[in-house]
Write a protein that holds these residues in place. Structure first.
Motif, PDB file in Angstrom:
ATOM      1  N   MET A   1       0.842  -1.192   0.000  1.00 64.02           N
ATOM      2  CA  MET A   1       0.000   0.000   0.000  1.00 64.02           C
ATOM      3  C   MET A   1       0.879   1.244   0.000  1.00 64.02           C
ATOM      4  O   MET A   1       1.838   1.334   0.767  1.00 64.02           O
ATOM      5  CB  MET A   1      -0.911   0.005   1.241  1.00 64.02           C
ATOM      6  N   SER A   2       0.548   2.215  -0.852  1.00 58.19           N
ATOM      7  CA  SER A   2       1.341   3.425  -0.951  1.00 58.19           C
ATOM      8  C   SER A   2       1.091   4.335   0.250  1.00 58.19           C
ATOM      9  O   SER A   2       0.089   4.207   0.956  1.00 58.19           O
ATOM     10  CB  SER A   2       1.001   4.176  -2.238  1.00 58.19           C
ATOM     11  N   ARG A   3       2.032   5.298   0.463  1.00 58.91           N
ATOM     12  CA  ARG A   3       1.865   6.258   1.556  1.00 58.91           C
ATOM     13  C   ARG A   3       0.598   7.081   1.358  1.00 58.91           C
ATOM     14  O   ARG A   3      -0.115   7.389   2.317  1.00 58.91           O
ATOM     15  CB  ARG A   3       3.080   7.177   1.633  1.00 58.91           C
ATOM     16  N   ALA A   4       0.316   7.451   0.103  1.00 61.01           N
ATOM     17  CA  ALA A   4      -0.894   8.234  -0.177  1.00 61.01           C
ATOM     18  C   ALA A   4      -2.148   7.459   0.196  1.00 61.01           C
ATOM     19  O   ALA A   4      -3.102   8.022   0.765  1.00 61.01           O
ATOM     20  CB  ALA A   4      -0.930   8.622  -1.657  1.00 61.01           C
ATOM     21  N   SER A   5      -2.170   6.160  -0.102  1.00 62.27           N
ATOM     22  CA  SER A   5      -3.332   5.339   0.239  1.00 62.27           C
ATOM     23  C   SER A   5      -3.484   5.206   1.743  1.00 62.27           C
ATOM     24  O   SER A   5      -4.605   5.259   2.275  1.00 62.27           O
ATOM     25  CB  SER A   5      -3.196   3.955  -0.400  1.00 62.27           C
ATOM     26  N   ARG A   6      -2.352   5.056   2.456  1.00 60.68           N
ATOM     27  CA  ARG A   6      -2.422   4.953   3.921  1.00 60.68           C
ATOM     28  C   ARG A   6      -2.959   6.248   4.522  1.00 60.68           C
ATOM     29  O   ARG A   6      -3.781   6.225   5.435  1.00 60.68           O
ATOM     30  CB  ARG A   6      -1.033   4.630   4.491  1.00 60.68           C
ATOM     31  N   THR A   7      -2.485   7.383   4.001  1.00 59.20           N
ATOM     32  CA  THR A   7      -2.969   8.675   4.495  1.00 59.20           C
ATOM     33  C   THR A   7      -4.455   8.841   4.230  1.00 59.20           C
ATOM     34  O   THR A   7      -5.213   9.289   5.094  1.00 59.20           O
ATOM     35  CB  THR A   7      -2.192   9.827   3.823  1.00 59.20           C
ATOM     36  N   THR A   8      -4.873   8.460   3.027  1.00 56.20           N
ATOM     37  CA  THR A   8      -6.288   8.527   2.686  1.00 56.20           C
ATOM     38  C   THR A   8      -7.115   7.695   3.659  1.00 56.20           C
ATOM     39  O   THR A   8      -8.159   8.147   4.145  1.00 56.20           O
ATOM     40  CB  THR A   8      -6.524   8.020   1.247  1.00 56.20           C
ATOM     41  N   VAL A  10      -6.415   6.764   6.758  1.00 57.20           N
ATOM     42  CA  VAL A  10      -6.427   7.325   8.113  1.00 57.20           C
ATOM     43  C   VAL A  10      -7.381   8.512   8.196  1.00 57.20           C
ATOM     44  O   VAL A  10      -8.206   8.607   9.107  1.00 57.20           O
ATOM     45  CB  VAL A  10      -5.003   7.744   8.529  1.00 57.20           C
ATOM     46  N   VAL A  11      -7.268   9.421   7.236  1.00 57.40           N
ATOM     47  CA  VAL A  11      -8.145  10.602   7.239  1.00 57.40           C
ATOM     48  C   VAL A  11      -9.597  10.186   7.016  1.00 57.40           C
ATOM     49  O   VAL A  11     -10.518  10.708   7.654  1.00 57.40           O
ATOM     50  CB  VAL A  11      -7.700  11.614   6.168  1.00 57.40           C
ATOM     51  N   GLN A  12      -9.814   9.226   6.097  1.00 58.31           N
ATOM     52  CA  GLN A  12     -11.172   8.774   5.826  1.00 58.31           C
ATOM     53  C   GLN A  12     -11.810   8.174   7.062  1.00 58.31           C
ATOM     54  O   GLN A  12     -13.007   8.349   7.301  1.00 58.31           O
ATOM     55  CB  GLN A  12     -11.187   7.765   4.677  1.00 58.31           C
ATOM     56  N   ARG A  13     -11.018   7.460   7.868  1.00 60.11           N
ATOM     57  CA  ARG A  13     -11.567   6.873   9.094  1.00 60.11           C
ATOM     58  C   ARG A  13     -12.038   7.967  10.048  1.00 60.11           C
ATOM     59  O   ARG A  13     -13.099   7.846  10.674  1.00 60.11           O
ATOM     60  CB  ARG A  13     -10.517   5.983   9.767  1.00 60.11           C
ATOM     61  N   ALA A  14     -11.280   9.049  10.147  1.00 65.49           N
ATOM     62  CA  ALA A  14     -11.691  10.164  11.000  1.00 65.49           C
ATOM     63  C   ALA A  14     -12.979  10.796  10.477  1.00 65.49           C
ATOM     64  O   ALA A  14     -13.886  11.139  11.251  1.00 65.49           O
ATOM     65  CB  ALA A  14     -10.580  11.209  11.069  1.00 65.49           C
ATOM     66  N   VAL A  15     -13.064  10.938   9.166  1.00 64.93           N
ATOM     67  CA  VAL A  15     -14.276  11.480   8.552  1.00 64.93           C
ATOM     68  C   VAL A  15     -15.457  10.540   8.805  1.00 64.93           C
ATOM     69  O   VAL A  15     -16.567  10.981   9.130  1.00 64.93           O
ATOM     70  CB  VAL A  15     -14.076  11.685   7.034  1.00 64.93           C
ATOM     71  N   ASP A  16     -15.223   9.236   8.654  1.00 67.57           N
ATOM     72  CA  ASP A  16     -16.273   8.241   8.880  1.00 67.57           C
ATOM     73  C   ASP A  16     -16.875   8.385  10.276  1.00 67.57           C
ATOM     74  O   ASP A  16     -18.104   8.384  10.444  1.00 67.57           O
ATOM     75  CB  ASP A  16     -15.718   6.827   8.721  1.00 67.57           C
TER      76      ASP A  16
END
Length: 214
Positions: A1-8, A10-16
């Motif tokens: 998994m790319s760093r960009a995907s990991r960041t996405t 993590v942030v998406q989980r907070a949004v969720d």
């Protein structure tokens, strides 16, 4: 998994978490009204619970409002079309049956956006490529839902899911949510041609078309 995907992710989980918690409060009167209607038309239980494959295929209990009568061979209530009620059609048209899945999002079993959680028995039918749809949490809505919903063939639907896994981003998720609202307003793709919902998945006959849907 790319760093960009990991960041996405993590942030998406907070949004969720933020959106699911807010949604459960804001839509609580609507959910109460739907619960009363389902209890009056279909009886209890009001909620439909079923094991579905989540992240990495691990099972979780999906929670939705009931939209169908119980199977009753004596009354000819066997197929989805026979069992789906008028109330159920309305709930599905506007995705009101999906509101309880915000609990699944809050618990971390689902995301707001991702491939839809299908049935456990489909797991052994996927090709290795199609099985990659489980590399992310399943979603309340997803790219396939705004690219044709249940009117898509299974091959195209699964190919779109995998494309989403490889190209997911916060910007893409935001576009999917906006397009979800438009799809609901237009009442598009509620069922496959000649079906009340979606036909049974029996395996892949040919590759799907994939990414020309964004």
């Amino acid at each position: 998994m790319s760093r960009a995907s990991r960041t996405t992710d993590v942030v998406q989980r907070a949004v969720d978490v933020a959106v699911a918690a807010t949604g459960l409060v804001v839509f609580s009167p609507v959910m109460a009204g739907v619960a009363v209607a389902v209890a009056a038309r279909l009886g209890r239980p009001v909620l439909f619970r079923q094991l579905r494959p989540g992240l990495h295929g691990h099972p979780f209990t999906l929670v939705k409002f009931r939209t169908m009568r119980d199977v009753d061979e004596g009354r000819g209530l066997i197929s989805d079309s026979d069992r789906l009620t008028g109330l159920g059609r309305v709930l599905r048209t506007f995705s009101l049956d999906e509101l309880p899945t915000l609990w699944n999002v809050l618990r971390g079993e689902m995301s707001l956006v991702g491939p839809r959680p299908l049935l456990m028995r489909y797991l052994d039918l996927y090709t290795p490529e199609q099985a990659r749809r489980h590399l992310v949490r399943p979603g309340v809505t997803g790219l396939a839902q705004v690219s044709g919903r249940n009117a898509l063939s299974w091959e195209d639907r699964l190919a779109i899911d995998v494309w989403y896994v490889d190209h997911r981003s916060l910007a893409l998720n935001a576009r999917i949510i906006v397009r979800t609202a438009l799809t609901l307003l237009r009442r598009e793709g509620i069922s496959a041609p000649g079906e009340s919902t979606m036909p049974e998945f029996t395996g892949t006959a040919q590759p799907g078309k994939g990414p020309d849907v964004v």
